[in-house]
Design a protein around this motif. Sequence first.
Motif: not given
Length: 163
Positions: A55-80
């Motif tokens: 069941f420790a493998g569940c953390w690997l699923v969370v890690l993969a999901w977090g990897w994608v979410l972090l990328g999407r969040n980073w791309r959403s930040w911008r300023y003008a």
Amino acid sequence: MDTGTTGETDRPEWVGLPGGLLTLRRLLLVIWGGVLAVATGVVLGLLAGPAWAAFAGCWLVVLAWGWVLLGRNWRSWRYAERADDLLISRGVLWREETVVPYGRMQLVEVTSGPLERRFGLASVQLHTAAAATDAKIPGLVPAEAQRLRDRLTELGEARSAGL
């Protein structure tokens, strides 16, 4: 004769965040995900048996999901930077756009914690009279953060002089 191009010049010129912030956040995700996976596997393996340690493998699923979410969040930040105000946009599901008029800025500071310094990053924090309009731009290169701080301070002083 109206050519309809006036709207084109009014569009802000958006600037995204450099990749160092994404690298830092993903590194922290991998470290914490790895620690939690190992701790969960060891504890469940000792207390409930080796089969439960899987069941420790569940953390690997969370890690993969977090990897994608972090990328999407980073791309959403911008300023003008516009003529009279600064726009900050962020968010994936709930889009948030903050408009900070230069004349309302009371304090502009550059901060950089130990991890940010290690990765060559700094954040610009904007303070206004209303706490609801305080804004932050994280993960900038220190030279850009200082340039932005100096420019915003200069524009803020010029705009507030007429008040």
